[in-house]
Structures are given as structure tokens and as C-alpha cells.
Design an enzyme around this catalytic site. Structure first.
Site, short mmCIF file in Angstrom:
data_model
loop_
_atom_site.label_atom_id
_atom_site.label_comp_id
_atom_site.label_asym_id
_atom_site.label_seq_id
_atom_site.Cartn_x
_atom_site.Cartn_y
_atom_site.Cartn_z
N LYS A 196 -29.13 1.65 30.38
CA LYS A 196 -27.97 2.34 30.97
C LYS A 196 -27.78 3.65 30.19
O LYS A 196 -27.25 3.66 29.09
CB LYS A 196 -26.73 1.45 30.82
CG LYS A 196 -25.67 1.61 31.88
CD LYS A 196 -25.06 2.98 31.98
CE LYS A 196 -24.08 3.28 30.86
NZ LYS A 196 -23.54 4.64 30.92
N GLU A 269 -25.56 1.23 16.45
CA GLU A 269 -25.70 2.48 15.68
C GLU A 269 -24.53 3.36 16.11
O GLU A 269 -24.54 3.90 17.21
CB GLU A 269 -27.07 3.08 16.01
CG GLU A 269 -27.58 3.98 14.92
CD GLU A 269 -27.05 5.37 15.09
OE1 GLU A 269 -25.86 5.58 14.77
OE2 GLU A 269 -27.80 6.22 15.54
N CYS A 303 -26.42 11.86 15.10
CA CYS A 303 -25.65 10.81 14.40
C CYS A 303 -25.80 10.95 12.88
O CYS A 303 -24.82 10.92 12.16
CB CYS A 303 -26.04 9.43 14.87
SG CYS A 303 -27.78 9.19 15.15
N GLU A 401 -15.51 12.81 12.40
CA GLU A 401 -16.86 13.24 12.77
C GLU A 401 -16.76 14.40 13.77
O GLU A 401 -16.26 14.23 14.88
CB GLU A 401 -17.62 12.07 13.41
CG GLU A 401 -19.05 12.40 13.73
CD GLU A 401 -19.81 11.29 14.43
OE1 GLU A 401 -19.18 10.47 15.13
OE2 GLU A 401 -21.04 11.24 14.29
P1 NDP Z 1 -19.47 6.39 23.99
O1 NDP Z 1 -19.56 5.40 22.91
O2 NDP Z 1 -18.29 6.36 24.87
O3 NDP Z 1 -20.74 6.27 24.97
C1 NDP Z 1 -22.02 5.82 24.54
C2 NDP Z 1 -22.61 4.94 25.65
O4 NDP Z 1 -21.82 3.77 25.83
C3 NDP Z 1 -22.65 5.62 27.00
O5 NDP Z 1 -23.83 5.25 27.68
C4 NDP Z 1 -21.43 5.05 27.68
O6 NDP Z 1 -21.49 5.10 29.06
C5 NDP Z 1 -21.47 3.63 27.19
N1 NDP Z 1 -20.19 2.93 27.31
C6 NDP Z 1 -18.95 3.44 27.45
N2 NDP Z 1 -18.03 2.44 27.47
C7 NDP Z 1 -18.71 1.29 27.33
C8 NDP Z 1 -18.32 -0.08 27.24
N3 NDP Z 1 -17.05 -0.48 27.30
N4 NDP Z 1 -19.28 -1.01 27.08
C9 NDP Z 1 -20.57 -0.64 26.98
N5 NDP Z 1 -20.99 0.64 27.06
C10 NDP Z 1 -20.08 1.59 27.23
O7 NDP Z 1 -19.65 7.80 23.37
P2 NDP Z 1 -19.29 9.21 24.03
O8 NDP Z 1 -20.48 9.64 24.78
O9 NDP Z 1 -18.01 9.22 24.78
O10 NDP Z 1 -19.07 10.07 22.71
C11 NDP Z 1 -17.89 9.86 21.95
C12 NDP Z 1 -18.13 10.06 20.49
O11 NDP Z 1 -19.16 9.18 20.03
C13 NDP Z 1 -18.63 11.43 20.14
O12 NDP Z 1 -17.55 12.28 19.94
C14 NDP Z 1 -19.42 11.19 18.90
O13 NDP Z 1 -18.59 11.29 17.79
C15 NDP Z 1 -19.90 9.79 19.02
N6 NDP Z 1 -21.29 9.72 19.40
C16 NDP Z 1 -22.15 9.20 18.51
C17 NDP Z 1 -23.48 9.16 18.80
C18 NDP Z 1 -24.45 8.59 17.86
O14 NDP Z 1 -25.56 9.05 17.81
N7 NDP Z 1 -24.13 7.55 17.13
C19 NDP Z 1 -24.02 9.70 20.05
C20 NDP Z 1 -23.01 10.19 20.95
C21 NDP Z 1 -21.71 10.20 20.61
P3 NDP Z 1 -20.74 6.29 29.85
O15 NDP Z 1 -21.48 7.53 29.48
O16 NDP Z 1 -20.94 5.89 31.26
O17 NDP Z 1 -19.34 6.29 29.42
#
Ligand code: NDP
Length: 495
Positions: A196, A269, A303, A401
Site C-alpha cells: 500500500k 520504522e 528518516c 522532526e
Molecule cells: P503517515 O504515517 O501518515 O503515512 C505513512 C503511510 O501509512 C502511508 O502509506 C499512509 O497512507 C499509511 N497510513 C495512514 N494511516 C494509516 C493507518 N491508520 N494504518 C495503516 N497505515 C496508515 O505519514 P505522513 O505521510 O502523513 O507523514 C507524516 C509525518 O511522518 C511526516 O511529517 C514525517 O515527519 C513522518 N514521516 C516519516 C517517514 C520516515 O521515513 N520514517 C516518511 C514519511 C513521513 P496514506 O498516504 O493513504 O495516508
């Protein structure tokens, strides 16, 4: 392993393909790949270029029923995939890596436009190349049975088998590469995978999956694109045996809650707020470029990027000014232009976070040494490469962050104090220590609460070196032999 991928943050890893040699045909292949992933029955959603904000393609908006169907198909396909055996699965993963290489320029163009990272520098070409390298390493890595007791009376071994169906939920910052980090070990161990992608970057991931699927049996690897409800359903689905997740801590917590229902094993992660500590004996000029790319790889949207830098008082101004000069010089702009190595923020939400944190730092005494404002002349989501000096812990730019191109540089005079401050936040993904004395740096490194501590570099990853966080950055290891264990179930054979 014969072909280790160079460190992810190494700016020398630029894969500079000559644009004139590949440009026209890659653009055609890019269109063909985008056509492949377009929703067949109409509907779907336009996806914009992060830099130009022009529509680049249309992504499917699939339903929860379609996700359920995908999981059912993956479950049905899993026994035959596992039964193929390690050798045949490895052969297919190597063939998939070759297919990625053949389509690398087209995939790089798609991820460059959709995500924003430039083709060059440690950017989109690097990401496409990394996908092939991680697949090849997963194919070549062997998880041997472990004899745990063999004393003449008892012979007991641990063997590792597939978990079943893996749900892979990814972010938007390195969408293709992180998908492969989740997919490659899972497939290698005989699991089938439902992916996904993030709503922000579905096209690059679906294009990548379509390339990999040119060589895999049907239903072994299935992508399902759509809204937030799909991720929630995938994580909580009764037939999902393992969830690989990279994203925010908030979503990670929800996935942990879901796992109470389906008992899915988890690798989480959850991002970080990595600290770097520069010891007084470091040479500011020698370390400046490493610090810069540690912080600004993928325009800070990484990250394990360097997100707060603690510098000893005696060399503070020298480090700040060297970073400021680089920030002014390193070219930022549209990713398909060959000269750029920094790009826009990927989405408005992230742009707003970075703007808010920099404005707040200014109000709290921060000295802007470079950048400090949007680069509107480049486009809607561009923010200048920003160095903020004279901030301290307690300021939001340090404590939260930023996930973008704004690095706070904090002055310290006592290394004990710097260690305490580095350890003072909930995050624990990476950290770094910078010094001319490796032994002194190692002593500090061992006291930092982080899954990885780099010495005189920051953020480099390697397909054979385990990677994962502690504290609020999640749990579970990826890459190498440990990464294979994470997508396997151990079984004891006693006798
Ligand atoms: P999210 O955690 O919201 O999204 C990451 C993934 O999880 C997406 O594919 C999202 O789908 C999915 N998701 C959302 N809600 C759920 C749920 N309840 N259960 C399972 N999967 C879910 O991150 P964001 O993209 O909104 O980014 C927010 C913050 O996260 C950023 O500001 C940053 O700080 C951090 N981040 C960290 C990353 C890393 O590398 N560790 C990478 C990206 C962001 P969908 O897109 O459809 O919502």
C-alpha cells in the site's frame, strides 16, 4: 555479496546518465509505465509533479473490497511461492533487478517528478539503482539454520520459514526504495506481499511493481493504491501475518493497536530526530560536506537525516559558516534539470511544517545563516536550504522532526551536556559523532540512544548492515541476515 551499494548519503553516488543518450526513449518509457498503472475502469486521482505542480498521471483509488481481494489472492499464491525454494526465488529476484536496471531511467524520471528529488546527486537515479541493489542483495543473502544445542544427547536447530502474507505500508520520501526494502526480504523468504503506497506517491511505486511483476508469478506481489482506509485495513486484516511499516510515529501506534487483533508481527520504522555531535577536535572544513549531505539528502526528507547538530563552542562559528556557504551554493530546482541536486518539499503539509518551525525558531532567537524563507521563484513547494544558528533545545525546530531543508545548529561547551541533550528526545533512529579521533568518537557513540551511530558521516545505509530504531523510532531490523529473520518465523527442530 559482490555488489554492495554505496552509502545512501554519499553525494558521489549520482549515477549521472547522459540525458541526451537516454532522454527521449526514457520519456516514452515513462509514459508507457504511467499508462500501465492508470486506473483501467476510469475514476482515480490526478497526481501532480512536486516541482511544477503539473499533473503527471492518474493513480487508482481502490476500495477496501479490492484490498480484501488482493490479500485473498496473495494468501492463495503464498504456498506455491514458498514451495519454489530459495534458489528459484533468488533467480527471480535477480531477474527483477535486471528489469529494474533496464527501466531505471524511466523509473527515476517518475519518482523525480512525483516525489521531487532531482535525478542527480543522491537522488532519483540513486533511488532506482538502490532498488536493484537491494533486490540483488536479498537474492544473495542466505539465512542458515542455527544449531542451538548439539551435545551428543540433544540436537536442536532453529530453521526459518515464511511468515505468510506481508503487508507493506510505505511513505512518500523514498517511495520506491523503501518499498523494495520491505518487499525484497519478504519475497526472498517465501512470503507474498501486498503493498500500500503513500497517497502522495503511488505512481512511482505502482510503476516499480509493474516492472518487478514482469518476472514474478501472478499474485506474489500486489499493489493496492488508495486512501488512508486501505492502510488501516491492511494492517488489521485477519489474513495479514506481518506488517512492514515506515512512516509517522502516530500511525505506527495505530498499527500496534491493530496488531492486538490479528497478532501480526511488526517492523516499525517511525522516523527520527537524529542528533550529530561535533567534538572540539574536528576539522570544520573537512567535515562540512558530510554534515551538509547528512542533513540535506532528499532536501531533508529522509528518516535518518541529521536533524539537529550540536557543535563545540571552540569551532562553532567555523562549522556554521562552512554549512552556510554550502547551503547558498548547492543548486536547488526542478528535478529533471540535470544541474539540480536539491528539490522541493513533496507536499503542502510538509512545506507548512518546515515554514512553521523556521518562523518559530526566528521568533525564539534563531540566527538565520542561510535560507530561512520559501523559494517561491522556484515553485510553490520550494523552501530555501536553511541553516539556523543560536537555537537551543526547547525550540520546536530542535525538538520536533522538521523533515525538510532546515538544520538547527546548537552550541555546547561540555560533551556530557551534548550527549544528554542528544538523548533527551523520544526519537532514536540514528545519530553521529564527528571527530579526528576515532576512539574518542566511538566512546561517545556507544552512549547515544540510537539504532545506528555513524562516525564522521551520517545516514548512509547498506543492504547488508542492519538498520532500525529504538525508543520512539520503532522496532525491528531491516537489511542483511537480520532483515531476513524479520520476515520469517523460526521453528525448532528437536531431534
Ligand atoms: P503517515 O504515517 O501518515 O503515512 C505513512 C503511510 O501509512 C502511508 O502509506 C499512509 O497512507 C499509511 N497510513 C495512514 N494511516 C494509516 C493507518 N491508520 N494504518 C495503516 N497505515 C496508515 O505519514 P505522513 O505521510 O502523513 O507523514 C507524516 C509525518 O511522518 C511526516 O511529517 C514525517 O515527519 C513522518 N514521516 C516519516 C517517514 C520516515 O521515513 N520514517 C516518511 C514519511 C513521513 P496514506 O498516504 O493513504 O495516508
Amino acid at each position: 555479496m559482490s555488489d554492495p551499494t554505496p552509502a545512501l548519503t554519499d553525494p558521489a553516488v549520482d549515477g549521472d546518465a547522459p540525458a541526451d543518450a537516454t532522454g527521449a526513449s526514457s520519456a516514452q518509457e515513462e509514459d508507457a509505465l504511467l499508462d500501465r498503472v492508470r486506473p483501467v475502469a476510469g475514476g482515480g486521482r490526478d497526481i501532480k509533479d512536486a516541482a511544477t505542480r503539473q499533473v503527471i498521471g492518474r493513480a487508482p483509488e481502490q476500495s477496501v473490497a479490492e484490498l480484501d481481494d488482493a490479500v485473498a489472492r496473495a494468501k492463495a499464491a503464498q504456498p506455491a511461492w514458498e514451495a519454489l525454494g530459495h534458489e528459484e526465488r533468488s533467480r527471480l529476484l535477480l531477474a527483477a533487478a535486471d528489469r529494474i536496471d533496464a527501466s531505471a531511467e524511466a523509473l527515476a524520471r517518475i519518482v523525480s517528478r512525483e516525489q521531487g528529488k532531482p535525478l542527480n546527486g543522491p537522488g532519483a537515479r540513486f533511488e532506482a539503482g538502490g532498488c536493484a541493489a537491494w533486490l540483488r542483495t536479498a537474492a544473495a543473502t542466505v539465512l542458515e539454520p542455527e544449531v542451538v544445542v548439539d551435545d551428543g544427547e540433544v540436537h536442536a536447530e532453529l530453521i526459518y520459514k515464511a511468515v505468510g502474507v506481508v503487508g507493506a505500508i510505505g511513505p512518500w520520501n523514498w517511495p520506491m526504495l523503501i518499498a523494495v526494502w520491505q518487499i525484497a526480504p519478504a519475497l526472498r523468504m517465501g512470503n507474498t506481499v501486498v503493498v500500500k503506497p503513500s497517497e502522495y506517491t503511488p505512481l512511482s511505486v505502482l510503476a516499480l511493481l509493474s516492472v518487478i511483476n514482469e518476472v514474478l508469478p501472478a499474485d506474489v506481489l500486489i499493489g493496492v493504491a488508495g486512501g488512508r482506509e486501505l492502510g488501516a485495513r491492511l494492517a488489521s486484516h485477519p489474513d495479514i501475518d506481518k506488517v512492514m511499516f515506515t512512516g509517522s510515529t502516530a500511525t505506527g501506534r495505530k498499527i500496534i493497536e491493530s496488531s492486538a487483533g490479528n497478532l501480526a508481527r511488526l517492523t516499525l520504522e517511525l522516523g527520527g530526530n537524529d542528533a550529530g555531535i561535533v567534538l572540539p577536535d574536528a576539522d570544520p572544513q573537512a567535515i562540512a560536506e558530510g554534515l551538509f549531505w547528512g542533513a540535506f539528502i532528499n532536501t531533508g526528507q529522509t528518516c535518518a537525516a541529521l536533524k539537529r547538530l550540536y557543535v563545540h563552542d571552540s569551532i562553532y562559528e567555523d562549522v556554521v559558516s562552512a554549512l552556510g556557504q554550502l547551503a547558498e551554493q548547492v543548486p536547488m530546482g526542478v528535478g529533471l534539470d540535470e544541474e539540480n541536486v536539491l528539490g522541493p518539499l513533496q507536499n503542502e503539509q510538509q512545506f507548512d511544517i518546515v515554514s512553521r518551525l523556521v518562523e518559530d525558531a526566528k521568533r525564539n532567537g534563531g540566527r538565520v545563516v542561510a535560507g530561512g524563507s520559501p523559494a517561491a521563484e522556484l515553485g510553490e513547494l520550494f523552501y530555501r536550504t536553511t541553516i539556523v544558528a543560536d537555537v537551543a533545545d526547547g525550540v520546536a525546530l530542535v525538538d520536533e522532526e522538521q523533515f525538510g531543508p532546515a538544520l538547527p545548529v546548537i552550541r555546547y561547551s561540555d560533551v556530557e551536556d551534548a550527549i544528554a541533550r542528544a538523548n533527551g528526545l523520544e526519537a532514536g533512529l540514528g545519530a553521529s559523532v564527528w571527530s579526528s579521533d576515532r576512539d574518542a568518537a566511538r566512546k561517545v557513540a556507544q552512549r547515544l540512544q540510537a539504532g545506528t551511530v555513524w562516525i564522521n558521516s551520517h545516514g548512509g545505509v547498506h543492504p547488508m548492515i542492519p538498520f532500525g530504531g529504538v525508543k520512539g523510532s520503532g522496532y525491528g531490523l531491516e537489511f542483511g541476515v537480520e532483515g531476513l529473520k524479520a520476515v520469517a518465523v523460526p521453528q525448532v527442530i528437536n531431534g
